[in-house]
Motif scaffolding. Structure first.
Motif, short mmCIF file in Angstrom:
data_model
loop_
_atom_site.label_atom_id
_atom_site.label_comp_id
_atom_site.label_asym_id
_atom_site.label_seq_id
_atom_site.Cartn_x
_atom_site.Cartn_y
_atom_site.Cartn_z
N SER A 71 -24.49 -53.91 -44.97
CA SER A 71 -24.84 -53.60 -43.59
C SER A 71 -24.75 -52.10 -43.37
O SER A 71 -23.83 -51.44 -43.87
N THR A 90 -28.45 -55.71 -41.38
CA THR A 90 -27.54 -56.50 -42.22
C THR A 90 -28.38 -57.34 -43.17
O THR A 90 -29.24 -58.11 -42.72
N THR A 92 -28.11 -60.19 -46.01
CA THR A 92 -27.21 -61.22 -46.50
C THR A 92 -27.88 -61.99 -47.63
O THR A 92 -28.99 -62.50 -47.45
N GLN A 106 -32.01 -57.03 -38.09
CA GLN A 106 -31.92 -55.69 -37.52
C GLN A 106 -31.64 -55.89 -36.04
O GLN A 106 -32.51 -56.35 -35.29
#
Length: 138
Positions: A71, A90, A92, A106
């Motif tokens: 992030s 971020t 993931t 975002q």
């Protein structure tokens, strides 16, 4: 208080998280799929992303969970408040039976930033297309 919006783009990759992680965190690879940069995988590291349009994004690494979560802030300064953006990206990574699920979020778009919000959806889809090509070689 103003409700902020989040752009989310998700994608399945036929590569393990470790392979995608390299493409997400090595500066020379980031340049191939995203932008020129001076990124370092270090919590609190301040870096810039330089777009082909001549603009610069000021960023800072906010979270690192190797092969799982990355992030960073994604800020664009502008004299015109409609174009100024303070957001957080971020990424993931979740392992799947066939590779990795990548979720890009975002967050931080104001309601008056419809163009930037829409542009983020389209832009990230393109970036992730390029990421797939880079990850293949990573």
């Amino acid at each position: 208080m103003t409700e902020l919006r989040t752009a989310i783009v998700e994608r399945e990759f036929a590569y393990p998280p470790e392979k995608l992680w390299r493409a997400l965190t090595q500066p020379h690879l980031i340049e191939e799929w995203l932008m020129k940069n001076n990124f370092a995988l270090e919590l609190g590291h301040k870096f810039q992303l330089r777009g082909e349009w001549g603009g610069t994004l000021d960023c800072e690494v906010l979270a690192i969970e190797p092969n799982r979560v990355l992030s960073y802030s994604w800020n664009f300064a502008s004299d015109d408040p409609a174009y100024a953006l303070e957001s957080v990206v971020t990424l993931t990574l979740t392992p799947t039976a066939t590779g990795t699920h990548l979720r890009m979020e975002q967050s931080g778009f104001r309601p008056d930033q419809k163009q930037a919000y829409g542009g983020a959806h389209a832009g990230w889809k393109g970036f992730l297309d390029q990421l797939e090509e880079v990850a293949e070689r990573a």
